[in-house]
Design a protein around this motif. Structure first.
Motif, PDB file in Angstrom:
ATOM      1  N   THR A  76       0.832  -1.201   0.000  1.00 24.23           N
ATOM      2  CA  THR A  76       0.000   0.000   0.000  1.00 24.23           C
ATOM      3  C   THR A  76       0.865   1.248   0.000  1.00 24.23           C
ATOM      4  OG1 THR A  76      -1.687  -1.226   1.210  1.00 24.23           O
ATOM      5  CG2 THR A  76      -1.899   1.172   1.187  1.00 24.23           C
ATOM      6  N   ALA A  77       1.959   1.204   0.759  1.00 27.64           N
ATOM      7  CA  ALA A  77       2.882   2.343   0.766  1.00 27.64           C
ATOM      8  C   ALA A  77       3.524   2.516  -0.611  1.00 27.64           C
ATOM      9  CB  ALA A  77       3.953   2.138   1.826  1.00 27.64           C
ATOM     10  N   GLY A  78       3.837   1.412  -1.275  1.00 24.33           N
ATOM     11  CA  GLY A  78       4.395   1.489  -2.621  1.00 24.33           C
ATOM     12  C   GLY A  78       3.397   2.069  -3.607  1.00 24.33           C
ATOM     13  N   TYR A  79       2.116   1.715  -3.456  1.00 26.98           N
ATOM     14  CA  TYR A  79       1.068   2.273  -4.307  1.00 26.98           C
ATOM     15  C   TYR A  79       0.983   3.777  -4.108  1.00 26.98           C
ATOM     16  CZ  TYR A  79      -3.605   3.205  -6.155  1.00 26.98           C
ATOM     17  OH  TYR A  79      -4.661   3.718  -6.843  1.00 26.98           O
ATOM     18  N   GLU A  80       0.998   4.209  -2.850  1.00 28.37           N
ATOM     19  CA  GLU A  80       0.935   5.655  -2.560  1.00 28.37           C
ATOM     20  C   GLU A  80       2.180   6.376  -3.087  1.00 28.37           C
ATOM     21  OE1 GLU A  80      -1.688   7.241  -1.517  1.00 28.37           O
ATOM     22  OE2 GLU A  80      -2.791   5.369  -1.282  1.00 28.37           O
ATOM     23  N   ALA A 143      -1.325   8.699 -13.369  1.00 27.27           N
ATOM     24  CA  ALA A 143      -0.445   7.826 -14.156  1.00 27.27           C
ATOM     25  C   ALA A 143       0.321   6.852 -13.273  1.00 27.27           C
ATOM     26  CB  ALA A 143       0.515   8.670 -14.990  1.00 27.27           C
ATOM     27  N   GLY A 144       0.839   7.319 -12.148  1.00 24.86           N
ATOM     28  CA  GLY A 144       1.620   6.462 -11.263  1.00 24.86           C
ATOM     29  C   GLY A 144       0.796   5.344 -10.644  1.00 24.86           C
ATOM     30  N   SER A 145      -0.406   5.672 -10.200  1.00 24.03           N
ATOM     31  CA  SER A 145      -1.250   4.642  -9.574  1.00 24.03           C
ATOM     32  C   SER A 145      -1.737   3.630 -10.604  1.00 24.03           C
ATOM     33  CB  SER A 145      -2.434   5.290  -8.854  1.00 24.03           C
ATOM     34  OG  SER A 145      -3.298   5.934  -9.770  1.00 24.03           O
ATOM     35  N   ILE A 146      -2.017   4.085 -11.813  1.00 28.43           N
ATOM     36  CA  ILE A 146      -2.459   3.164 -12.869  1.00 28.43           C
ATOM     37  C   ILE A 146      -1.330   2.219 -13.238  1.00 28.43           C
ATOM     38  CG2 ILE A 146      -3.267   3.003 -15.248  1.00 28.43           C
ATOM     39  CD1 ILE A 146      -4.537   5.818 -14.804  1.00 28.43           C
ATOM     40  N   TYR A 147      -0.123   2.763 -13.401  1.00 23.45           N
ATOM     41  CA  TYR A 147       1.021   1.920 -13.764  1.00 23.45           C
ATOM     42  C   TYR A 147       1.295   0.884 -12.676  1.00 23.45           C
ATOM     43  CZ  TYR A 147       5.531   0.486 -15.568  1.00 23.45           C
ATOM     44  OH  TYR A 147       6.563  -0.268 -16.067  1.00 23.45           O
ATOM     45  N   HIS A 148       1.256   1.305 -11.415  1.00 24.87           N
ATOM     46  CA  HIS A 148       1.481   0.386 -10.295  1.00 24.87           C
ATOM     47  C   HIS A 148       0.439  -0.728 -10.304  1.00 24.87           C
ATOM     48  CE1 HIS A 148       1.667  -1.028  -6.103  1.00 24.87           C
ATOM     49  NE2 HIS A 148       2.928  -0.614  -6.121  1.00 24.87           N
ATOM     50  N   THR A 149      -0.812  -0.377 -10.578  1.00 21.64           N
ATOM     51  CA  THR A 149      -1.882  -1.367 -10.604  1.00 21.64           C
ATOM     52  C   THR A 149      -1.712  -2.333 -11.773  1.00 21.64           C
ATOM     53  OG1 THR A 149      -3.372   0.212  -9.563  1.00 21.64           O
ATOM     54  CG2 THR A 149      -4.380  -1.670 -10.658  1.00 21.64           C
ATOM     55  N   ILE A 150      -1.303  -1.830 -12.934  1.00 20.99           N
ATOM     56  CA  ILE A 150      -1.068  -2.720 -14.074  1.00 20.99           C
ATOM     57  C   ILE A 150       0.106  -3.643 -13.766  1.00 20.99           C
ATOM     58  CG2 ILE A 150      -0.282  -2.806 -16.479  1.00 20.99           C
ATOM     59  CD1 ILE A 150      -1.833  -0.213 -16.958  1.00 20.99           C
ATOM     60  N   TYR A 151       1.137  -3.122 -13.139  1.00 22.39           N
ATOM     61  CA  TYR A 151       2.347  -3.902 -12.883  1.00 22.39           C
ATOM     62  C   TYR A 151       2.102  -4.991 -11.837  1.00 22.39           C
ATOM     63  CZ  TYR A 151       7.290  -4.939 -12.592  1.00 22.39           C
ATOM     64  OH  TYR A 151       8.501  -5.582 -12.645  1.00 22.39           O
ATOM     65  N   TYR A 152       1.461  -4.646 -10.730  1.00 20.17           N
ATOM     66  CA  TYR A 152       1.273  -5.595  -9.627  1.00 20.17           C
ATOM     67  C   TYR A 152      -0.142  -6.157  -9.514  1.00 20.17           C
ATOM     68  CZ  TYR A 152       5.817  -4.241  -7.743  1.00 20.17           C
ATOM     69  OH  TYR A 152       7.156  -4.018  -7.559  1.00 20.17           O
TER      70      TYR A 152
END
Length: 185
Positions: A76-80, A143-152
């Motif tokens: 969750t911290a990585g997502y934020e 963009a950052g949250s979308i990329y993180h969600t696609i990646y993980y």
């Protein structure tokens, strides 16, 4: 007469060379290992390696060619952190909307819908439930949250890191932001 002897010798030499060739018998191979390599079974036993197995793991710390490690953790911290700091490396000229749309429709549209409204075919057939629209008030995605969600992956959504390379993931991120902007109009 001399010419006749030369012609006779030439015909004799040519006929002896042609008559010695047999197509039914293979020719001689000098150094056959150069032409016929020794096959190895990928998961077979071998005395070539200390553990006795042919298939070996890559050396620790190596990465595939063309792969860039993603340094942000799957927490969750990585997502934020991704949401706060990660920005797209694509320049304005690198965004290909047609390619991004195709990738989105293949990998994302089945659940999220081709318009990003959460009404994909699987949702309509009630195979999965609870896919929110990109313009929902509680979804402050970037963009950052979308990329993180696609990646993980996140919640019921799995990771698409193996299906999309880094450049394709950023193309999809840009297209999702386009869909989000269209829904918010």
């Amino acid at each position: 007469m001399k010419h006749l002897i030369k012609i006779f010798v030439f015909v004799l030499v040519v006929s002896s060379i042609v008559s010695c060739k047999k197509d039914s018998r293979p020719n001689y191979q000098f150094m056959p290992n150069m032409y016929e390599p020794v096959p190895y079974e990928a998961y077979g036993e071998s005395t070539a390696f200390a553990n006795g197995v042919e298939a070996q793991l890559p050396v620790e710390g190596t990465i595939p060619r063309g792969f860039t490690p993603f340094e942000i953790a799957n927490t969750t911290a990585g997502y934020e952190e991704a949401k706060a700091n990660l920005v797209s490396p694509l320049a304005a000229g690198q965004y290909d909307e047609d390619k991004a749309k195709d990738l989105y429709n293949i990998y994302c549209g089945i659940c999220h819908g081709n318009k990003g409204n959460g009404q994909g075919n699987l949702v309509k057939r009630e195979k999965i439930l609870g896919i929110p629209s990109y313009d929902d008030a509680g979804r402050a995605i970037n963009a950052g949250s979308i990329y993180h969600t696609i990646y993980y992956g996140k919640n019921a959504m799995g990771s698409y890191a193996n299906q999309l390379n880094e450049e394709e993931r950023w193309q999809v991120v840009a297209y999702v932001l386009t869909l989000k902007a269209d829904l918010e109009k």
